[in-house]
Design an enzyme around this catalytic site. Structure first.
Site, PDB file in Angstrom:
ATOM      1  N   MET A 229      -6.520 -54.038 -19.705  1.00  0.00           N
ATOM      2  CA  MET A 229      -5.833 -53.328 -19.247  1.00  0.00           C
ATOM      3  C   MET A 229      -4.348 -53.142 -19.445  1.00  0.00           C
ATOM      4  SD  MET A 229      -7.648 -52.948 -16.111  1.00  0.00           S
ATOM      5  CE  MET A 229      -8.625 -53.133 -15.474  1.00  0.00           C
ATOM      6  N   PRO A 230      -4.441 -51.742 -20.236  1.00  0.00           N
ATOM      7  CA  PRO A 230      -3.585 -51.027 -21.568  1.00  0.00           C
ATOM      8  C   PRO A 230      -1.895 -51.547 -20.235  1.00  0.00           C
ATOM      9  CG  PRO A 230      -5.100 -50.158 -21.604  1.00  0.00           C
ATOM     10  CD  PRO A 230      -5.324 -50.865 -20.481  1.00  0.00           C
ATOM     11  N   HIS A 231      -1.054 -51.601 -20.836  1.00  0.00           N
ATOM     12  CA  HIS A 231       0.010 -51.905 -19.852  1.00  0.00           C
ATOM     13  C   HIS A 231       1.167 -50.850 -20.908  1.00  0.00           C
ATOM     14  CE1 HIS A 231       3.822 -52.421 -18.016  1.00  0.00           C
ATOM     15  NE2 HIS A 231       4.566 -53.255 -18.884  1.00  0.00           N
TER      16      HIS A 231
END
Length: 75
Positions: free
Chosen positions: A1-3
């Site tokens: 999950m990219p942040h």
């Protein structure tokens, strides 16, 4: 999950920050190919006098090995 985490000088409007978050997410989706729900974006504001100690020294120079684009300035 990219942040995606952005740090910038105070003074940008909520609309500008929302547009930045949207455009960064679109660019990331183009490269990574994940759905909207996979992304989160945080934007943190700093006063210019806070930048050197809080961002440049602690986040940029102390973590230089993580940078994919280094700043073109020195403090």
């Amino acid at each position: 999950m990219p942040h995606i985490q952005i740090k910038l000088f105070k003074g940008k409007t909520e609309e500008e920050k929302q547009q930045l978050a949207t455009e960064l997410m679109k660019a990331a989706q183009k490269v990574l190919g994940l759905e909207d729900k996979s992304y989160s974006v945080a934007i943190e504001d700093f006063l210019p006098e806070e930048w050197k100690g809080e961002v440049y020294e602690k986040e940029i120079m102390a973590r230089e090995d993580l940078l994919y684009k280094k700043p073109g300035y020195k403090m």
